[in-house]
Design an enzyme around this catalytic site. Structure first.
Site, short mmCIF file in Angstrom:
data_model
loop_
_atom_site.label_atom_id
_atom_site.label_comp_id
_atom_site.label_asym_id
_atom_site.label_seq_id
_atom_site.Cartn_x
_atom_site.Cartn_y
_atom_site.Cartn_z
N ASP A 78 3.81 26.59 -18.76
CA ASP A 78 4.44 27.34 -17.67
C ASP A 78 4.40 26.48 -16.43
O ASP A 78 3.42 25.77 -16.19
CB ASP A 78 3.76 28.69 -17.45
N ASP A 167 4.02 38.55 -14.00
CA ASP A 167 2.74 37.88 -13.73
C ASP A 167 1.98 38.75 -12.75
O ASP A 167 2.30 38.81 -11.57
CB ASP A 167 3.02 36.49 -13.16
N GLU A 169 -1.85 39.50 -11.44
CA GLU A 169 -3.19 38.93 -11.46
C GLU A 169 -3.81 39.02 -10.08
O GLU A 169 -3.29 39.69 -9.19
CB GLU A 169 -3.12 37.47 -11.91
#
Length: 279
Positions: A78, A167, A169
Site C-alpha cells: 500500500d 482506513d 485507525e
C-alpha cells in the site's frame, strides 16, 4: 527535591520559580524539546497514510527474519503520497502482485501522486485498488464515502480493480477515537460503508488494528459478515482479530518492507485476489 537556599536573592528565587514552570508551558503540558516523552507536533492534515497511527502506537516492527511464511499468501503493498513516484516494475519483479493506493482523506485531501501510483501499478500488471483515510471528527461517513468515490475510490468489474478500503485507525491529528463514543464510531463506520456500497455495489474492506477497534468501537462485530478485514499487526503472527471476523483477508505485517510501501499478505493465492476484484 531539596533546594539549596544559601545566597538566594529575590530575583534569583523568581528565576528559579520561572525555570520550574517553563517545562509546563502556558497550557500546563511539557513540550517535546523539554520532555522527550511529550507528544510530538501534530502532522499536517492530508499527510496521514495507512498504518501511520499503528506505527505511532505499536512501532514499526520490523519483522525479525523477514516476512512471515504462510502456506498460501500473495504479496502486496500500500502506498500514498509520502512514497512519491513508485518504481512499480521493481515491485512487480520482487513478487508484489497487487497494490492499494491512497486516494483521499476526509473531504479535504486528494493524493497528489495518485495518477502515477494508480495507473503505474495497473500498467505493470498488478490488480490494484484505492483506500480512504477516515477522519470521523470532520464530516459524516456518507460525505467521506462520496468524496472517496468521486476522487478515485470507485470500483469497476474489469477483474483488475479491488473494492475500496476504509482506513480507520488511531487519529494522528488528535483524540484517539476522534472524540466519538463506541456507539458513535460504529454508527459513523456504518454510514460510510452503507454509502460506499450504494455508490459502487461493493462492500468496502475495513483496515484497522485490533487494539484500536476494541478501544474505539467497543469491539463491535457489526461488520464481520459483510466487510473483508485488513488487519494491521507488525509481528510474526497476526494475533487476535476484532470480534466476529473468523479470518482476515489481508494482513499488513510490516511498515519496513525491503521495497517501497507497507507490505502485506493477501490470505490466499493469486486466484483469491482475483476473486475479490471480481466481487
Amino acid at each position: 527535591m531539596r533546594v539549596h537556599r544559601s545566597g538566594t536573592t529575590l530575583a534569583g528565587a523568581a528565576l528559579a520559580a520561572l525555570t520550574l514552570l517553563l517545562p509546563l508551558g502556558l497550557s500546563g503540558t511539557a513540550t517535546a524539546a523539554q520532555d522527550p516523552g511529550a507528544k510530538k507536533a501534530t502532522p499536517a492534515r492530508g499527510s496521514a497514510y495507512m498504518g501511520m497511527g499503528v506505527i505511532a502506537h505499536d512501532g514499526r516492527g520490523p519483522v525479525t527474519g523477514g516476512a512471515p511464511t504462510l502456506t498460501a499468501a500473495t504479496e502486496g503493498v500500500d502506498v500514498s503520497s509520502h512514497n512519491g513516484n513508485v518504481a512499480w516494475s521493481t515491485l512487480w519483479n520482487s513478487g508484489v502482485k497487487w497494490a492499494y493506493v491512497k486516494a483521499t482523506e476526509g473531504t479535504y485531501y486528494k493524493n497528489t501522486y495518485f495518477t502515477q501510483q494508480y495507473n503505474g501499478s495497473y500498467n505493470v500488471g498488478m490488480i490494484r485498488g484505492t483506500y480512504h483515510f477516515a477522519t470521523p471528527d470532520t464530516t459524516t461517513g456518507a460525505a467521506q464515502a462520496d468524496y472517496f468515490v468521486n476522487n478515485g475510490g470507485g470500483w469497476s468489474a474489469d477483474g483488475r480493480t479491488l473494492p475500496g478500503v476504509l482506513d480507520i485507525e488511531w487519529n494522528p491529528y488528535g483524540a484517539t477515537c476522534y472524540g466519538k463514543t463506541a456507539s458513535g464510531m460504529v454508527a459513523w463506520i456504518q454510514d460510510f460503508v452503507s454509502r460506499y456500497k450504494y455508490r459502487t455495489g461493493r462492500d468496502p474492506v475495513i483496515y484497522t488494528a485490533t487494539s484500536w477497534w476494541k478501544q474505539c468501537t467497543g469491539n463491535s462485530a457489526a461488520f464481520s459478515t459483510t466487510n473483508p478485514l485488513w488487519i494491521a499487526r507488525y509481528a510474526t503472527d497476526v494475533g487476535e482479530l476484532p470480534a466476529g471476523w473468523p479470518y482476515y483477508t489481508i494482513w499488513q505485517y510490516t511498515s519496513s518492507g525491503p521495497t517501497v510501501g507497507d507490505h502485506n499478505h493477501f490470505n490466499g493465492d493469486y486466484s483469491r485476489v482475483q476473486a475479490l476484484a471480481n466481487g
